[in-house]
Design a protein around this motif. Structure first.
Motif, short mmCIF file in Angstrom:
data_model
loop_
_atom_site.label_atom_id
_atom_site.label_comp_id
_atom_site.label_asym_id
_atom_site.label_seq_id
_atom_site.Cartn_x
_atom_site.Cartn_y
_atom_site.Cartn_z
N LEU A 1 0.82 -1.22 0.00
CA LEU A 1 0.00 0.00 0.00
C LEU A 1 0.85 1.27 0.00
O LEU A 1 0.33 2.36 0.15
N GLU A 2 2.15 1.13 -0.20
CA GLU A 2 3.05 2.25 0.02
C GLU A 2 2.96 3.37 -1.02
O GLU A 2 3.61 4.40 -0.86
N ASP A 3 2.14 3.21 -2.03
CA ASP A 3 2.02 4.31 -3.00
C ASP A 3 1.32 5.52 -2.39
O ASP A 3 1.30 6.60 -2.98
N CYS B 1 -4.81 4.97 1.87
CA CYS B 1 -4.68 5.26 3.30
C CYS B 1 -5.73 4.53 4.13
O CYS B 1 -5.45 4.08 5.23
N ALA B 2 -6.94 4.40 3.61
CA ALA B 2 -8.00 3.73 4.36
C ALA B 2 -7.63 2.27 4.63
O ALA B 2 -7.89 1.75 5.72
N GLU B 3 -7.03 1.62 3.64
CA GLU B 3 -6.61 0.23 3.84
C GLU B 3 -5.48 0.14 4.86
O GLU B 3 -5.47 -0.75 5.71
N ALA B 4 -4.52 1.05 4.78
CA ALA B 4 -3.42 1.07 5.74
C ALA B 4 -3.96 1.36 7.14
O ALA B 4 -3.53 0.74 8.13
N ALA C 1 -3.69 -0.77 10.70
CA ALA C 1 -3.22 -0.15 11.93
C ALA C 1 -4.28 -0.22 13.03
O ALA C 1 -3.94 -0.42 14.21
N GLU C 2 -5.56 -0.07 12.67
CA GLU C 2 -6.63 -0.17 13.67
C GLU C 2 -6.68 -1.57 14.27
O GLU C 2 -6.88 -1.74 15.48
N HIS C 3 -6.50 -2.57 13.44
CA HIS C 3 -6.47 -3.95 13.92
C HIS C 3 -5.30 -4.15 14.87
O HIS C 3 -5.43 -4.76 15.93
#
Length: 133
Positions: free
Chosen positions: A74-76, A80-83, A87-89
């Protein structure tokens, strides 16, 4: 040495890891292995150093290698929502661990208090509790 012409040893030093860590990350798919020109050695660059530092920082925050691989995909910067979901998990996991640690701290503190106030009794409250008595 140029930042885009690092041997694996120089690259590992620049990234703050061991050479075996570099190889491990390559086997796990976290770090691409550069091409090996005929008769020469592989060379690494500043982007590779930044990638290893990203992995190490994520590990210090408790992310697993699998989660880190997901974040690297997802580093592009456009997902952000997926990242954030990853992080929320992780945050939920950390909070659950903290809750468990606080519970363990309370139980151990209570048992230690009982030990200190046990006097000359034959049975240790801590040992008895661990035995299930």
């Amino acid at each position: 040495m140029e930042a885009e012409n690092l041997t694996i040893g120089a690259f590992a030093r620049a990234a703050g890891v061991h050479v075996e860590t570099v190889r491990f990350y390559q086997r796990k798919g976290l770090l691409p292995q550069p091409d090996k020109p005929y008769g020469s050695i592989r060379r690494y660059g500043e982007a590779d150093v930044a990638r290893v530092r990203f992995v190490k920082t994520a590990q210090r925050l408790g992310f697993s290698l699998e989660e880190i691989a997901d974040l690297l995909r997802l580093e592009d910067g456009t997902r952000c929502a997926e990242a954030a979901a990853i992080a929320e998990h992780k945050l939920a996991d950390v909070r659950a661990c903290l809750s468990d640690l606080w519970r363990m701290e309370r139980v151990l503190a209570k048992l230690l208090g009982e030990c200190h106030h046990n006097g000359r009794n034959v049975s240790c409250p801590l040992i008895a509790s661990l035995r299930g008595r």
